[in-house]
Write an enzyme that holds these catalytic residues in place. Structure first.
Site: not given
Ligand code: ARG
Length: 272
Positions: A84, A130, A219-222
């Protein structure tokens, strides 16, 4: 298309999972929190981290220099990230930033991307697969993470302490971090994760976190690494909020993709 417009909300078994808010980067489970965050009690166990310990942790920016995801060096010419993340920004606009702990500096190196491989079958983080590999232009000067092999199955056992790294939000809905952060989170059993997330697929995903929440990616760690020692066992994928009780972080199960990642990571060969 703007990064924001790519955010998606999935309604899964009555649970709204914010899966792809890639606009704001980060690492979760971060420690001592910024002054005035008002959220310190929930963000425990994380710390500012050092690239000396985790040189393979890198981040991705768009052409404007905005960090939108994490990634992890897997060879001198390739980084692994979340699918993603690879889909969030056009290939010609993605930059891989290595060797830079603090986003506000010019440290390290910034490389463009010549090739993007996305796992076949990927459609959405909650459906698995992913994972992506970006081949960089030029050479990465930092040590890669190790990929798991068949002898590493035990790393996925419940309770294994793993480390998640990133530059993402330091609180659910909070500000992103300028510095690399890390947090220690235990691997969650498949049965527990299945009861936490109806979409959980133990073949392609692995969960990590505490039942009581408080320490997590965000968010941002993905796209960033979940490691045990220097072995990459997971890639930050999604979660219901960040650090919520009963909602561990969900990671791509790297062991399921190690062969694909290795073949994509093969360094360019010069033929005589
Ligand atoms: N989808 C998020 C991103 O794009 C990562 C989310 C991870 N969330 C979590 N609760 N571990 O950065």
């Amino acid at each position: 298309m703007s990064v924001k417009s790519r955010r998606s909300l999935l309604l899964a078994s009555g649970v709204l999972l914010a899966v792809a808010a890639v606009a704001v980067p980060v690492v979760v489970g971060t420690a001592s929190a910024e002054p005035g965050s008002g959220n310190q009690a929930r963000i425990v166990g994380g710390n500012q981290a050092s690239l000396a310990d985790h040189p393979y942790a890198v981040f991705l920016t768009d052409a404007g220099g905005n960090q939108f995801c994490g990634a992890v060096i897997v060879s001198s010419t390739a980084v692994a990230t979340a699918a993603h993340c690879a889909k969030a920004v056009a290939k010609q606009d993605v930059r891989v930033v290595a060797g830079r702990e603090d986003k506000r500096t010019e440290d390290g190196q910034v490389l463009g991307v010549s090739k993007v491989w996305i796992s076949q079958g990927y459609s959405d983080p909650t459906q698995g697969d992913d994972v992506a590999v970006l081949t960089v232009r030029g050479q990465l000067d930092y040590r890669p993470a190790k990929l798991p092999d068949s002898g590493d199955a035990g790393l996925y056992a419940q309770g294994t302490q793993a480390t998640v790294l990133g530059w993402g939000r330091i609180a659910d809905g909070g500000a992103r971090s300028d510095y690399l952060r890390s947090a220690e989170v235990p691997v969650v059993s498949d049965s527990e994760c299945r009861s936490d997330y109806s979409v959980y697929d133990q073949k392609t995903m692995v969960c990590a976190g505490y039942r009581e929440g408080g320490i997590d990616a965000c968010q941002g760690d993905s796209g960033g690494p979940l490691v045990v020692g220097d072995t990459l066992i997971g890639i930050v994928s999604f979660g219901d909020g960040c650090g919520k009780a009963g909602k561990p972080g969900v990671y791509t199960r790297v062991s399921a993709y190690a062969d694909d990642i290795k073949s994509q990571a093969r360094t360019r060969t010069l033929f005589p």
